[in-house]
Design a protein around this motif. Structure first.
Motif, PDB file in Angstrom:
ATOM      1  N   HIS A 108      -2.747   3.194 -12.196  1.00  0.00           N
ATOM      2  CA  HIS A 108      -3.768   2.632 -11.310  1.00  0.00           C
ATOM      3  C   HIS A 108      -4.106   3.652 -10.239  1.00  0.00           C
ATOM      4  CE1 HIS A 108      -6.131  -0.457  -9.285  1.00  0.00           C
ATOM      5  NE2 HIS A 108      -5.660   0.051  -8.162  1.00  0.00           N
ATOM      6  N   GLN A 109      -5.373   4.020 -10.168  1.00  0.00           N
ATOM      7  CA  GLN A 109      -5.848   4.982  -9.175  1.00  0.00           C
ATOM      8  C   GLN A 109      -7.081   4.394  -8.504  1.00  0.00           C
ATOM      9  OE1 GLN A 109      -6.555   9.116 -10.567  1.00  0.00           O
ATOM     10  NE2 GLN A 109      -8.450   8.973  -9.390  1.00  0.00           N
ATOM     11  N   GLY A 110      -6.864   3.783  -7.360  1.00  0.00           N
ATOM     12  CA  GLY A 110      -7.944   3.076  -6.677  1.00  0.00           C
ATOM     13  C   GLY A 110      -8.875   3.968  -5.884  1.00  0.00           C
ATOM     14  N   GLY A 152     -17.084  -0.555  -7.084  1.00  0.00           N
ATOM     15  CA  GLY A 152     -16.739   0.213  -5.896  1.00  0.00           C
ATOM     16  C   GLY A 152     -15.471  -0.213  -5.204  1.00  0.00           C
ATOM     17  N   GLY A 153     -14.768  -1.214  -5.760  1.00  0.00           N
ATOM     18  CA  GLY A 153     -13.529  -1.677  -5.147  1.00  0.00           C
ATOM     19  C   GLY A 153     -12.327  -0.888  -5.630  1.00  0.00           C
ATOM     20  N   GLN A 154     -11.160  -1.260  -5.102  1.00  0.00           N
ATOM     21  CA  GLN A 154      -9.919  -0.608  -5.500  1.00  0.00           C
ATOM     22  C   GLN A 154      -9.314  -1.251  -6.738  1.00  0.00           C
ATOM     23  OE1 GLN A 154      -7.268   1.270  -3.212  1.00  0.00           O
ATOM     24  NE2 GLN A 154      -8.939   2.206  -2.082  1.00  0.00           N
ATOM     25  N   GLY A 155      -9.895  -2.378  -7.187  1.00  0.00           N
ATOM     26  CA  GLY A 155      -9.306  -3.086  -8.316  1.00  0.00           C
ATOM     27  C   GLY A 155      -8.045  -3.839  -7.928  1.00  0.00           C
ATOM     28  N   ALA A 156      -7.723  -3.836  -6.659  1.00  0.00           N
ATOM     29  CA  ALA A 156      -6.523  -4.491  -6.137  1.00  0.00           C
ATOM     30  C   ALA A 156      -6.656  -4.564  -4.609  1.00  0.00           C
ATOM     31  CB  ALA A 156      -5.272  -3.688  -6.521  1.00  0.00           C
ATOM     32  N   PRO A 157      -5.989  -5.554  -4.005  1.00  0.00           N
ATOM     33  CA  PRO A 157      -5.295  -6.664  -4.648  1.00  0.00           C
ATOM     34  C   PRO A 157      -6.276  -7.755  -5.091  1.00  0.00           C
ATOM     35  CG  PRO A 157      -5.080  -6.830  -2.271  1.00  0.00           C
ATOM     36  CD  PRO A 157      -5.832  -5.566  -2.533  1.00  0.00           C
ATOM     37  N   LEU A 158      -5.923  -8.461  -6.170  1.00  0.00           N
ATOM     38  CA  LEU A 158      -6.773  -9.532  -6.683  1.00  0.00           C
ATOM     39  C   LEU A 158      -6.262 -10.923  -6.321  1.00  0.00           C
ATOM     40  CD1 LEU A 158      -7.711  -8.222 -10.255  1.00  0.00           C
ATOM     41  CD2 LEU A 158      -8.977  -7.983  -8.107  1.00  0.00           C
ATOM     42  N   ASP A 201      -2.176  -3.424  -0.176  1.00  0.00           N
ATOM     43  CA  ASP A 201      -0.799  -3.062  -0.481  1.00  0.00           C
ATOM     44  C   ASP A 201      -0.240  -2.270   0.693  1.00  0.00           C
ATOM     45  OD1 ASP A 201      -1.170  -4.198  -2.970  1.00  0.00           O
ATOM     46  OD2 ASP A 201      -1.450  -2.290  -4.010  1.00  0.00           O
ATOM     47  N   SER A 202       0.893  -2.723   1.219  1.00  0.00           N
ATOM     48  CA  SER A 202       1.484  -2.023   2.362  1.00  0.00           C
ATOM     49  C   SER A 202       2.407  -0.890   1.932  1.00  0.00           C
ATOM     50  CB  SER A 202       2.251  -3.007   3.252  1.00  0.00           C
ATOM     51  OG  SER A 202       3.261  -3.664   2.519  1.00  0.00           O
ATOM     52  N   PRO A 251      -6.918  -0.215   5.511  1.00  0.00           N
ATOM     53  CA  PRO A 251      -7.318  -1.013   4.354  1.00  0.00           C
ATOM     54  C   PRO A 251      -8.840  -0.995   4.206  1.00  0.00           C
ATOM     55  CG  PRO A 251      -5.844  -2.245   5.827  1.00  0.00           C
ATOM     56  CD  PRO A 251      -6.285  -1.015   6.560  1.00  0.00           C
ATOM     57  N   PRO A 252      -9.362  -1.272   2.992  1.00  0.00           N
ATOM     58  CA  PRO A 252      -8.628  -1.645   1.782  1.00  0.00           C
ATOM     59  C   PRO A 252      -7.916  -0.454   1.157  1.00  0.00           C
ATOM     60  CG  PRO A 252     -10.973  -1.520   1.318  1.00  0.00           C
ATOM     61  CD  PRO A 252     -10.835  -1.326   2.793  1.00  0.00           C
ATOM     62  N   LYS A 253      -6.745  -0.734   0.602  1.00  0.00           N
ATOM     63  CA  LYS A 253      -5.979   0.305  -0.071  1.00  0.00           C
ATOM     64  C   LYS A 253      -5.005  -0.352  -1.041  1.00  0.00           C
ATOM     65  CE  LYS A 253      -2.647   0.664   3.774  1.00  0.00           C
ATOM     66  NZ  LYS A 253      -1.933   1.616   4.665  1.00  0.00           N
ATOM     67  N   SER A 254      -4.633   0.386  -2.069  1.00  0.00           N
ATOM     68  CA  SER A 254      -3.695  -0.126  -3.066  1.00  0.00           C
ATOM     69  C   SER A 254      -2.826   1.025  -3.541  1.00  0.00           C
ATOM     70  CB  SER A 254      -4.442  -0.757  -4.248  1.00  0.00           C
ATOM     71  OG  SER A 254      -5.306   0.190  -4.867  1.00  0.00           O
TER      72      SER A 254
END
Length: 396
Positions: A108-110, A152-158, A201-202, A251-254
């Motif tokens: 996974h590479q956001g 355009g999102g990070q794909g996470a978190p869902l 994601d922290s 954020p946003p970050k994953s």
């Protein structure tokens, strides 16, 4: 838009820890409020056999597995997921009408990295959905993250779509904390609309602790935090690790094993050895790393979003789920850091959802939304440009 109807949906989740599969059966129904009503029917956990888990973990290092074996694993996991749903349905004597299968994340590479002349973001979850459809005789929704990433999102978190659906309140702030392989949190201010939700994601939750346990004790995890309780936290190492760029990134970050996997753990253990750390000290420090990254994220990003300007603010509930909730050493560290801020910790079990069932419920809900042509992402959480319908439907 498809007319909404009540359905029994099986949510299938295998997370970053790669320890096994959780299947959760839910009855999901439309509600007058606009948000669907979710009734938990039952849940069942299945451990990966040791050889399968080792292969899954190896697959997360692209240099260690051939394309042929990757393809074989994709199909083998499809069989594992189908077996798990079939056994769960038989145990609870009920046949689901739909399956939402997250699959096993391999990569996974956001955030974008230049590849072949263009910036590329990507994600990959494996486990062939056609096997589930063929074996179970029902449609399957899978590959949930790709649509958000394409928008355009990070794909996470869902999972925030479940958090908002089930836990928003007009009277109190709520933070939903999941402690799986990776720690992720959703912050919902009192009375917030979905556009005012933040989630991210922290950092590591169990992934570093578990990997250290395997390397040092040949055990898959630190049961109840027993080893961590025997060790001494090396605060100099903790301070050094907290300087990593990811923890201060807004954020946003994953993240995932790409950041906190095998290479990170090897360096972490080597760093601890330079400080003459005993094995129990390494586990204690790994546990403290998880706690500190969570607390840092809360203080820096979540508290300001909730309007908490000073210690002593009331009416914030911190609801914890995931395997890490069973680690007493980790939970004590979190409690010690949060209680002075006026934050009350509660367990997900208190709300009728077993600690490790939450993500299964979430992907059951997302499958239901997809089936009815409804978006399942939260753009404020993922950074997507718009709400999108998640996943691909395999009809068979």
């Amino acid at each position: 838009m498809i007319k909404q109807k009540s359905m029994i949906v099986a949510g299938v989740m295998s997370g970053t820890s790669a320890d096994g599969v959780d299947v959760t059966l839910c009855r999901i129904s439309p509600a007058a409020s606009g948000s669907p009503h979710i009734q938990l029917i039952g849940t069942k956990a299945f451990q990966y056999p040791r050889a399968l888990r080792e292969t899954v973990l190896a697959s997360m290092d692209a240099k260690s597995m051939s394309v042929a074996d990757m393809s074989r694993l994709h199909w083998r996991l499809g069989e594992v997921y189908a077996d798990a749903v079939a056994v769960t349905a038989k145990q609870f004597k009920i046949k689901p009408a739909l399956v939402g299968c997250h699959g096993q994340t391999i990569y996974h590479q956001g955030t974008a990295t230049k590849y072949l002349g263009r910036p590329v973001r990507c994600t990959w979850q494996i486990g062939e959905a056609s096997i589930l459809t063929e074996r179970l005789g029902i449609p399957v929704v899978s590959d949930f993250r790709a649509a958000d990433l394409a928008a355009g999102g990070q794909g996470a978190p869902l999972v925030p779509i479940l958090d908002y659906t089930m836990f928003r309140s007009t009277k109190m702030n709520r933070v939903l904390q999941n402690l799986g392989g990776i720690a992720n949190m959703t912050a919902i201010p009192a009375g917030a609309s979905i556009n005012n939700v933040i989630a991210f994601d922290s950092g590591p939750a169990n992934v570093v602790i578990d990997s250290c346990m395997v390397k040092l004790f040949n055990r898959p995890f630190d049961r109840n935090g027993a080893i961590a309780k025997q060790g001494i936290v090396i605060h100099d190492i903790l301070h050094k690790l907290m300087q990593a760029k990811y923890f201060s990134t807004l954020p946003p970050k994953s993240c995932g094993r790409e950041e906190f996997g095998r290479g990170y753990v090897d360096q972490f253990i080597a760093l601890c050895r330079k400080h003459k750390a005993k094995d129990a000290d390494i586990i204690a420090t790994a546990t403290a790393l998880t706690a500190e990254t969570v607390l840092h994220a809360y203080r820096r990003f979540v508290a300001p979003h909730l309007g908490l300007k000073a210690p002593g603010v009331r009416h914030t509930e911190y609801i914890v789920a995931g395997g890490g909730a069973k680690n007493a050493a980790l939970m004590l560290m979190l409690q010690s850091g949060l209680e002075p801020l006026g934050v009350k910790i509660r367990m997900m079990d208190e709300f009728g959802i077993p600690t490790q069932a939450k993500e299964g419920v979430a992907f059951a809900l997302m499958a239901w939304l997809t089936w009815h042509g409804l978006p399942g992402n939260v753009p404020a959480a993922t950074g997507a440009s718009r709400p999108v319908i998640l996943g691909k439907v395999t009809h068979g």
